[in-house]
Design an enzyme around this catalytic site. Structure first.
Site, PDB file in Angstrom:
ATOM      1  N   CYS A   1      64.321 -43.433  77.632  1.00 29.38           N
ATOM      2  CA  CYS A   1      64.118 -44.583  76.757  1.00 29.38           C
ATOM      3  C   CYS A   1      64.951 -44.506  75.488  1.00 29.38           C
ATOM      4  O   CYS A   1      65.072 -45.498  74.773  1.00 29.38           O
ATOM      5  CB  CYS A   1      62.633 -44.701  76.412  1.00 29.38           C
ATOM      6  SG  CYS A   1      61.808 -45.943  77.413  1.00 29.38           S
TER       7      CYS A   1
ATOM      8  N   THR B   1      52.464 -66.761  85.105  1.00 28.50           N
ATOM      9  CA  THR B   1      51.950 -66.857  83.748  1.00 28.50           C
ATOM     10  C   THR B   1      52.688 -65.869  82.872  1.00 28.50           C
ATOM     11  O   THR B   1      52.480 -64.649  82.994  1.00 28.50           O
ATOM     12  CB  THR B   1      50.441 -66.552  83.698  1.00 28.50           C
ATOM     13  OG1 THR B   1      49.752 -67.429  84.585  1.00 28.50           O
ATOM     14  CG2 THR B   1      49.899 -66.709  82.286  1.00 28.50           C
TER      15      THR B   1
ATOM     16  N   ASP C   1      54.452 -58.582  76.575  1.00 27.14           N
ATOM     17  CA  ASP C   1      54.146 -57.584  77.599  1.00 27.14           C
ATOM     18  C   ASP C   1      55.364 -57.384  78.496  1.00 27.14           C
ATOM     19  O   ASP C   1      56.227 -58.245  78.625  1.00 27.14           O
ATOM     20  CB  ASP C   1      52.943 -58.034  78.439  1.00 27.14           C
ATOM     21  CG  ASP C   1      51.626 -57.781  77.729  1.00 27.14           C
ATOM     22  OD1 ASP C   1      51.237 -56.601  77.651  1.00 27.14           O
ATOM     23  OD2 ASP C   1      51.001 -58.751  77.258  1.00 27.14           O
ATOM     24  N   ASP C   2      55.396 -56.245  79.160  1.00 25.98           N
ATOM     25  CA  ASP C   2      56.529 -55.904  80.015  1.00 25.98           C
ATOM     26  C   ASP C   2      56.348 -56.383  81.450  1.00 25.98           C
ATOM     27  O   ASP C   2      57.212 -56.140  82.285  1.00 25.98           O
ATOM     28  CB  ASP C   2      56.751 -54.392  80.021  1.00 25.98           C
ATOM     29  CG  ASP C   2      57.306 -53.896  78.690  1.00 25.98           C
ATOM     30  OD1 ASP C   2      58.002 -54.684  78.026  1.00 25.98           O
ATOM     31  OD2 ASP C   2      57.033 -52.742  78.324  1.00 25.98           O
TER      32      ASP C   2
ATOM     33  N   GLY D   1      64.824 -51.064  98.447  1.00 24.44           N
ATOM     34  CA  GLY D   1      65.571 -50.696  97.260  1.00 24.44           C
ATOM     35  C   GLY D   1      67.049 -50.937  97.430  1.00 24.44           C
ATOM     36  O   GLY D   1      67.499 -51.613  98.366  1.00 24.44           O
TER      37      GLY D   1
ATOM     38  N   ASP E   1      51.789 -49.308  77.110  1.00 21.71           N
ATOM     39  CA  ASP E   1      52.284 -47.935  77.232  1.00 21.71           C
ATOM     40  C   ASP E   1      53.329 -47.722  76.151  1.00 21.71           C
ATOM     41  O   ASP E   1      54.134 -48.604  75.845  1.00 21.71           O
ATOM     42  CB  ASP E   1      52.835 -47.659  78.634  1.00 21.71           C
ATOM     43  CG  ASP E   1      53.965 -48.592  79.034  1.00 21.71           C
ATOM     44  OD1 ASP E   1      53.983 -49.750  78.564  1.00 21.71           O
ATOM     45  OD2 ASP E   1      54.824 -48.178  79.831  1.00 21.71           O
TER      46      ASP E   1
END
Length: 719
Positions: A400, A425, A430-431, A520, A605
């Site tokens: 990060c 929504t 928020d992530d 992926g 978080d």
């Protein structure tokens, strides 16, 4: 013209962090072999130097003085570190087995794991005694025993040089602390039988002067919790028993299929085993053409030969033989700051010999503590304006710490139109987004990280727990995941090895969380990047940032500091033990914590924007302020000291701008540190806070109550 990084084509794996491998890593850092990926596997982040063990036992050195920091050394060498004890090698599959992780593939391997003095055949040894080797567990047990009070009763099994040094050091340490000490040295034959007569006489005199009791020519029947019982019926009272009786090979070496002698790996003059791509050095190896005693001096002198021969096996140069000396200087500690030197039958003893030994040992250890610092490459003479400022004076962080700052992110997202679908929504701040499909509520998020560690397995675990944090923070249960992997340039073989490790680790973490990987994408780039897109199921309304109320108690489930520790690690300045502790925090599953906190009114978080930035997000969405009890905020080991030494993550300055009203000195600086796979930050109703906190602590989380939400806007520190 931009020159891309050279691809890696061969895997060199060093098993064990012994003296030989430590010196090889140092030399590799000075002159690496292009195209080689180096891995070192060791049970812990440090490797102890046995030459200073008697001095530590006697109290002349602290514990840290003995440790070679393998994390810092590996960073210098450009190697990855795998923390774990090897349990076997599959020569056919070219894989090394370490518990708790996928096998580590290799093209060339070297073994330097030392020896053990455990005596499993002796009744009661495993239950009531501690072997002198490996050194780490012994040092911890001895330090705890030495810290006790009252009379001491110690027995050392094995009357060679190692046993004699130990018994004299123990006696000196105990008596220096005013403890009455009954110390006994036991050997089935004659004590110091392998030394010359003059050296033996001087050391026996030294032991006699310290009051050590010698018991010779007798077998041990058994060891109990309070005594060593001899075959002739005698009983030696002892509450600390250690074994230094000769060298024993680790049992797994005989199961590798390599040729061995008495359990030790047979090697030729070039240190090659019966498999020409597997080498061995130090005490775990047996020199078939020229057998030598188990002594650290041989391990040290093997290092430059092993370095050259590993390079030759990888395709560069030619092998050369190791030619051991016929005798070597023995410097033997005599308990206090006195030592004996012996070579070619000549003997000298006294404080001057101790000072000589001390200087040799410290000089050896300084080779690993004073590693050359590699600065950033110089900029081209001609470059565009602002390039120096954009580059900065520190390496770009991973995890990060490499995030884009919130200000830039918000500015980029602000012009985008709102959602046009009625089954989505948006949750501002928020992530994750809330999706409604057939009456089922899902949250969806995506996260990826630039690698902050070389080990793809560890990096995958960190990235997976980091991505799961967004799902857990909303009170959802993880459901499905897709993985996105960017590999650095590797040969096809190494690509396959890396992807196998990554997907095995990702599957393990996701399934433990209750999710399944469903697909992926992979590609090749300049560096390793791992990310996940996740969905989670909501049995109740998701927990957002917006539900907090004044008076709510703030609970944090993990300590702060990963950004600073990792930034210091990239600079080669973070102690390996602190780095390993940070890894453990970053890979701690938070599913149980999220279930305990399902009654939280607001939750997030703590990741890239730091505790202050993410708490600011809760306050902004909930219309509150917050008061932080700085002394209650848990910190990772070493984080505060590294912060005060000036280490900062790349995004620290941007995070500081989010909440300028808070100070950024001392422990407060950690509030702006970006966290990778950080803890959950929950606002909990006051009447439920203690119950939640107690449940988190009972579940094993280092959780803490760190403050409250307030009516007054803004963030401040509690007085």
């Amino acid at each position: 013209m931009h020159i891309p990084p050279l691809p890696r084509t061969r895997d060199l794996v060093l098993i064990g962090g012994g003296h030989t491998h430590a010196l090889v890593l140092r030399k590799w850092g000075m002159l690496p072999l292009a195209g080689t990926r180096v891995t070192v596997i060791n049970p812990g982040p440090t490797a102890p130097y046995s030459g200073m063990l008697p001095g530590f036992v006697a109290g002349h050195y602290d514990r840290a003085a003995l440790d070679i920091d393998l994390v810092q050394l590996a960073r210098f060498a450009g190697a990855r570190v795998v923390l774990g004890a090897v349990q076997g090698i599959d020569l056919d599959r070219r894989e090394i087995h370490v518990p708790g992780r996928p096998p580590v593939g290799f093209d060339v391997a070297s073994i330097n794991v030392g020896i053990t003095s455990a005596m499993p055949e002796m009744e009661g040894f495993a239950d009531h005694a501690v072997p002198a080797k490996p050194l780490g567990p012994f040092a911890a047990r001895w330090a705890a025993y030495l810290a006790g009070t009252g009379p001491a009763r110690v027995a050392v099994i094995g009357g060679g040089v190692a046993g004699a040094e130990l018994v004299m050091a123990m006696t000196h340490a105990l008596r220096s602390r005013g403890r009455a000490a009954q110390v006994t040295l036991i050997d089935r034959a004659r004590v110091l039988a392998g030394l010359g007569p003059r050296a033996t006489q001087r050391i026996r005199q030294a032991m006699e002067g310290l009051g050590v009791t010698l018991v010779e020519g007798v077998e041990i029947a058994r060891i109990t919790a309070k005594a060593v019982e001899l075959a002739d019926g005698r009983r030696i009272e002892a509450d600390f028993v250690t074994g230094a009786a000769g060298a024993r090979a680790y049992p797994w070496l005989t199961e590798t299929g390599l040729d061995t002698v008495d359990g030790f790996i047979s090697v030729d003059a070039c240190l090659r085993s019966s498999d020409p791509m597997v080498f061995a050095a130090g005490d775990c190896a047996h020199l078939t053409d020229n057998p030598r005693p188990k002594a650290g001096v041989y391990a040290v002198r093997e290092a430059p030969v092993l370095y050259d021969n590993l390079r030759a096996a990888l395709g560069a140069g030619h092998p050369r033989p190791y030619c051991p000396q016929s005798d070597y200087l023995k410097l033997i500690s005599l308990g206090g700051k006195s030592a004996l030197a012996e070579k070619w039958g000549r003997v000298f003893a006294g404080p001057a010999m101790w000072r000589w030994k001390d200087r040799i040992d410290r000089t050896f250890m300084d080779r690993f503590r004073e590693l050359p610092q590699m600065g950033q490459p110089a900029l081209p003479e001609l470059h565009s304006a602002g390039l120096s400022e954009a580059l900065g004076d520190k390496p770009l962080c991973g995890g990060c710490g490499a995030k884009v700052g919130r200000s830039a992110l918000r500015a980029a997202l602000a012009p985008l139109p709102g959602a046009i679908r009625n089954d989505i929504t948006p949750l501002p701040g928020d992530d994750a987004a809330l999706l409604s499909t057939g009456g089922v509520r899902q949250v969806m998020t995506s996260d990826h990280l630039r690698a902050l560690v070389e080990d793809p397995v560890l990096m995958t675990r960190i990235a997976a727990h980091h991505a799961l944090g967004d799902i857990w923070a909303m009170g959802a249960e993880p459901q499905a995941a897709t993985a996105t992997v960017i590999l650095p340039r590797l040969s096809p073989e190494l690509q396959q090895r890396s992807l196998t490790e990554i997907m095995a680790a990702a599957t393990e973490v996701m399934r433990a969380a209750g999710a399944e990987i469903v697909g992926g994408h992979s590609s090749v780039g300049d560096e390793l990047t791992i990310g996940f897109t996740l969905t989670g199921l909501c049995a109740q309304d998701p927990i957002t940032l917006a539900g907090g109320r004044p008076g709510d108690v703030l609970i944090l489930t993990k300590p702060l500091g990963s950004g600073i520790v990792m930034a210091a690690e990239m600079a080669g300045q973070a102690p390996g033990t602190d780095v390993a502790a940070a890894y453990a925090h970053m890979t701690t599953d938070q599913g149980a914590a999220a279930r305990i906190l399902t009654t939280a009114r607001a939750m997030t978080d703590v990741t890239g924007f730091g505790l202050a930035g993410h708490l600011h997000g809760i306050c902004e969405a909930s219309g509150t302020g917050a008061e932080i009890a700085l002394d209650a905020v848990p910190l990772m080991a070493g984080a505060l000291a590294l912060s005060e030494a000036g280490h900062r993550s790349s995004i620290f300055a941007d995070n500081r701008m989010l909440v300028p009203e808070l100070p950024a000195t001392g422990a407060a600086a950690l509030l702006f540190d970006p966290q990778t796979a950080g803890g959950l930050l929950a606002a909990v109703a006051p009447d439920q806070a203690q119950t939640c906190l107690a449940a988190l602590i009972k579940a094993g989380y280092p959780a803490a109550r760190i403050g409250t939400l307030t009516e007054k806007p803004g963030l401040r520190l509690a007085r």
